[in-house]
Enzyme design. Structure first.
Site, PDB file in Angstrom:
ATOM      1  N   CYS A  55      35.005  34.828  26.051  1.00 46.93           N
ATOM      2  CA  CYS A  55      34.939  36.285  26.255  1.00 46.93           C
ATOM      3  C   CYS A  55      36.289  36.997  26.253  1.00 46.93           C
ATOM      4  O   CYS A  55      36.509  37.878  25.423  1.00 46.93           O
ATOM      5  CB  CYS A  55      34.197  36.588  27.545  1.00 46.93           C
ATOM      6  SG  CYS A  55      32.456  36.189  27.400  1.00 46.93           S
TER       7      CYS A  55
HETATM    8  N1  LIG Z   1      29.432  33.467  27.794  1.00 44.92           N
HETATM    9  C1  LIG Z   1      29.764  34.390  28.670  1.00 44.92           C
HETATM   10  O1  LIG Z   1      30.355  34.115  29.712  1.00 44.92           O
HETATM   11  C2  LIG Z   1      29.403  35.844  28.416  1.00 44.92           C
HETATM   12  C3  LIG Z   1      29.450  36.744  29.503  1.00 44.92           C
HETATM   13  C4  LIG Z   1      29.113  38.072  29.270  1.00 44.92           C
HETATM   14  C5  LIG Z   1      28.789  38.503  27.986  1.00 44.92           C
HETATM   15  N2  LIG Z   1      28.784  37.601  26.950  1.00 44.92           N
HETATM   16  C6  LIG Z   1      28.396  38.099  25.623  1.00 44.92           C
HETATM   17  O2  LIG Z   1      27.013  37.806  25.434  1.00 44.92           O
HETATM   18  C7  LIG Z   1      26.771  37.439  24.068  1.00 44.92           C
HETATM   19  C8  LIG Z   1      26.206  36.036  24.000  1.00 44.92           C
HETATM   20  O3  LIG Z   1      27.172  35.157  24.525  1.00 44.92           O
HETATM   21  P1  LIG Z   1      26.848  33.606  24.788  1.00 44.92           P
HETATM   22  O4  LIG Z   1      28.070  32.992  25.346  1.00 44.92           O
HETATM   23  O5  LIG Z   1      25.567  33.506  25.548  1.00 44.92           O
HETATM   24  O6  LIG Z   1      26.637  33.147  23.276  1.00 44.92           O
HETATM   25  P2  LIG Z   1      26.263  31.733  22.660  1.00 44.92           P
HETATM   26  O7  LIG Z   1      27.034  31.616  21.427  1.00 44.92           O
HETATM   27  O8  LIG Z   1      26.358  30.670  23.725  1.00 44.92           O
HETATM   28  O9  LIG Z   1      24.703  31.901  22.306  1.00 44.92           O
HETATM   29  C9  LIG Z   1      24.215  32.803  21.360  1.00 44.92           C
HETATM   30  C10 LIG Z   1      22.854  32.274  20.887  1.00 44.92           C
HETATM   31  O10 LIG Z   1      22.228  33.225  20.034  1.00 44.92           O
HETATM   32  C11 LIG Z   1      21.493  32.514  19.051  1.00 44.92           C
HETATM   33  N3  LIG Z   1      21.144  33.388  17.929  1.00 44.92           N
HETATM   34  C12 LIG Z   1      21.958  33.916  16.979  1.00 44.92           C
HETATM   35  N4  LIG Z   1      21.255  34.707  16.152  1.00 44.92           N
HETATM   36  C13 LIG Z   1      19.970  34.687  16.567  1.00 44.92           C
HETATM   37  C14 LIG Z   1      18.773  35.331  16.127  1.00 44.92           C
HETATM   38  N5  LIG Z   1      18.763  36.152  15.082  1.00 44.92           N
HETATM   39  N6  LIG Z   1      17.637  35.068  16.808  1.00 44.92           N
HETATM   40  C15 LIG Z   1      17.628  34.238  17.873  1.00 44.92           C
HETATM   41  N7  LIG Z   1      18.750  33.617  18.340  1.00 44.92           N
HETATM   42  C16 LIG Z   1      19.895  33.837  17.706  1.00 44.92           C
HETATM   43  C17 LIG Z   1      22.413  31.358  18.707  1.00 44.92           C
HETATM   44  O11 LIG Z   1      21.719  30.310  18.067  1.00 44.92           O
HETATM   45  C18 LIG Z   1      22.945  30.975  20.092  1.00 44.92           C
HETATM   46  O12 LIG Z   1      22.146  29.987  20.704  1.00 44.92           O
HETATM   47  C19 LIG Z   1      28.098  37.623  23.348  1.00 44.92           C
HETATM   48  O13 LIG Z   1      28.159  38.916  22.846  1.00 44.92           O
HETATM   49  C20 LIG Z   1      29.123  37.453  24.465  1.00 44.92           C
HETATM   50  O14 LIG Z   1      30.325  38.127  24.200  1.00 44.92           O
HETATM   51  C21 LIG Z   1      29.059  36.279  27.141  1.00 44.92           C
END
Ligand SMILES: NC(=O)c1ccc[n+]([C@@H]2O[C@H](COP(=O)([O-])OP(=O)(O)OC[C@H]3O[C@@H](n4cnc5c(N)ncnc54)[C@H](O)[C@@H]3O)[C@@H](O)[C@H]2O)c1
Length: 453
Positions: A280
């Site tokens: 992030c």
């Molecule tokens: N990881 C963190 O600590 C955190 C905290 C706050 C916000 N965020 C934000 O939240 C979002 C997600 O982060 P994350 O770490 O959970 O991501 P991640 O990469 O761990 O997971 C994203 C998931 O989305 C899936 N995906 C992609 N396209 C798809 C579709 N069309 N249909 C269904 N599934 C699909 C992927 O296969 C993956 O499993 C990002 O924008 C990130 O910046 C992350």
């Protein structure tokens, strides 16, 4: 007052990474019926067997409980089905960085188009909520048009649209999901926002956090401003640490502790070290810089935050060279690989530039982490050696770099290093050891510590 069970809306979540899965399990653990959808078949298969696809304390237990009660089900693809069968859909797909720092919106666009097609078939009111971190303007200018184009319906009339950023921290992600400090509800229109606020009030009933109602773009910016502030606090204290090293007798830990007692400053995120990593902060600071520049304003403060963070990990290599001279053929032990404790995530982990530089200078590396070894093997393959324990990692090493502050490393004593290493030199990259104790028994270098007077 919580909603009667039969009145509770059904929830779907698209994307089952850290944010999506914690959101899905959070709602399911409180009795909501949840469909969690991902395009990654292997991930969904694991989730449906009760196994989170990543390490996150407490999540496995809650996931298993939710599956056993029949509150949660993982679905591969089939966005039409999950939208069709539920009332609100949270979108939590990834928004990775592009080489120029801006975010790649392909997953958001694809999810929005699929939801739009599902809405076309639906005759009941549905709210889509963007939870992914997206730059200001994305929900209004990318998501809304995709939903309207594919559904042939009107946003704010036939369906609802909100933006509600996520603030969870990896390592305590599930707890953060069910105990939020604040909740932001950005909405396209009042009805959409009211639906989401009602859901959150029910979800948090008993201890509802402050709920901020605002526009879509303000909600989007709140997330970036929050992460940029935290990243800047880290680069700030690392700057002070670098100054301390030039001042005999100065110690950044004491400076930070005293600063933190000032309520205007606060004590959190004032830990000097090798810099911030993870999925992030680096991505979000870069994206805010790129977005701001595209709007015609150069955010110099954020450029500085990023520059400090880029250089900070390489200080561990400089310290190694100061202690050992050339690194050619020297064996360096690395304790900690994850970008922070309690996670196996190595995205943008500070050890990556450190290890790459050490290898470039001819050192051999042995590394150990309590949970991230499988991730390190994907990144470094056979370029480094992998130890099965801390003690094995230290065997015959010329120098050790402490890179992640896992609790088990905090328990180590000078004796552990002295009896296992070839020469006991420790670089404390996270300031977890007492210089008074370690400095007397072995060669000890710590970030932000001036020479003893
Ligand atoms: N990881 C963190 O600590 C955190 C905290 C706050 C916000 N965020 C934000 O939240 C979002 C997600 O982060 P994350 O770490 O959970 O991501 P991640 O990469 O761990 O997971 C994203 C998931 O989305 C899936 N995906 C992609 N396209 C798809 C579709 N069309 N249909 C269904 N599934 C699909 C992927 O296969 C993956 O499993 C990002 O924008 C990130 O910046 C992350």
């Amino acid at each position: 007052m919580s909603l009667a069970l039969e009145k509770r809306p059904k929830i779907s979540v698209i994307g089952t990474g850290y944010v999506g899965l914690c959101t899905a399990v959070g709602f399911a653990s409180k009795g909501y019926s949840v469909l969690a959808c991902d395009v990654d078949e292997a991930k969904i298969e694991k989730i449906n067997r009760g196994l989170p696809p990543f390490h996150e304390p407490g999540l496995q237990e809650k996931l298993s409980e939710s599956l056993a009660k029949g509150n949660l089900s993982g679905v591969v693809g089939q966005i039409d089905r999950v939208v069709g069968e539920t009332d609100l859909t949270f979108v939590a797909v990834g928004t990775p960085s592009r080489p120029d720092g801006s975010i790649d919106l392909q997953y958001i666009e694809s999810a929005a188009s699929n939801i739009g097609r599902a809405l076309k078939q639906k005759d009941t009111y549905h709210v889509t909520i963007i939870k992914s971190t997206v730059v200001p303007g994305t929900t209004q200018d990318i998501v809304k048009p995709a939903l309207e184009r594919e559904s042939k319906k009107r946003c704010g009339v036939d369906f609802g649209l909100c933006m509600s950023p996520e603030f969870l921290r990896q390592g305590s992600a599930f707890q953060d999901t069910v105990n939020a400090d604040r909740v932001v509800v950005g909405s396209f229109d009042k009805q959409s926002g009211d639906k989401l606020e009602e859901l959150y009030r029910d979800f948090y009933s008993g201890h509802v956090p402050p709920i901020i109602r605002t526009t879509l773009s303000t909600a989007e910016l709140i997330k970036y401003a929050s992460n940029a502030m935290l990243a800047t606090k880290i680069s700030f204290i690392n700057t002070i640490a670098n100054i301390c090293e030039k001042i005999p007798g100065a110690d950044v830990k004491v400076v930070a502790a005293a600063m933190g007692l000032d309520r205007r400053i606060g004590s959190l995120f004032l830990d000097a070290g090798l810099g911030y990593g993870g999925s992030c902060f680096p991505k979000d600071v870069k994206a805010l810089i790129a977005c701001s520049k595209a709007l015609g304003y150069t955010p110099e403060l954020l450029d500085a935050t990023e520059n400090v963070n880029r250089k900070q990990p390489l200080k561990a290599v400089e310290f190694c060279k100061q202690q050992l001279g050339t690194l050619e053929g020297k064996k360096i032990a690395i304790l900690g690989l994850a970008f922070k404790p309690d996670t196996d995530d190595m995205r943008e982990a500070r050890v990556i530039p450190i290890i790459n530089q050490l290898l470039k200078e001819g050192a051999t590396i042995t590394a150990y982490d309590p949970v991230a070894m499988h991730m390190a093997q994907i990144i470094f393959k056979n370029k480094i050696q992998y130890a099965a324990s801390t003690m094995q990692c230290l065997q015959k090493a010329d120098c050790c770099i402490l890179a992640t502050e896992w609790p088990e490393f905090q328990k180590l004593t000078p004796q552990d290093f002295i009896k296992n290493m070839k020469q006991p030199i420790l670089i404390d990259g996270r300031r977890i050891y007492d210089p008074q104790v370690f400095g007397k028994k072995m060669k000890f270098v710590a970030l932000g510590l001036g020479q003893p007077i």
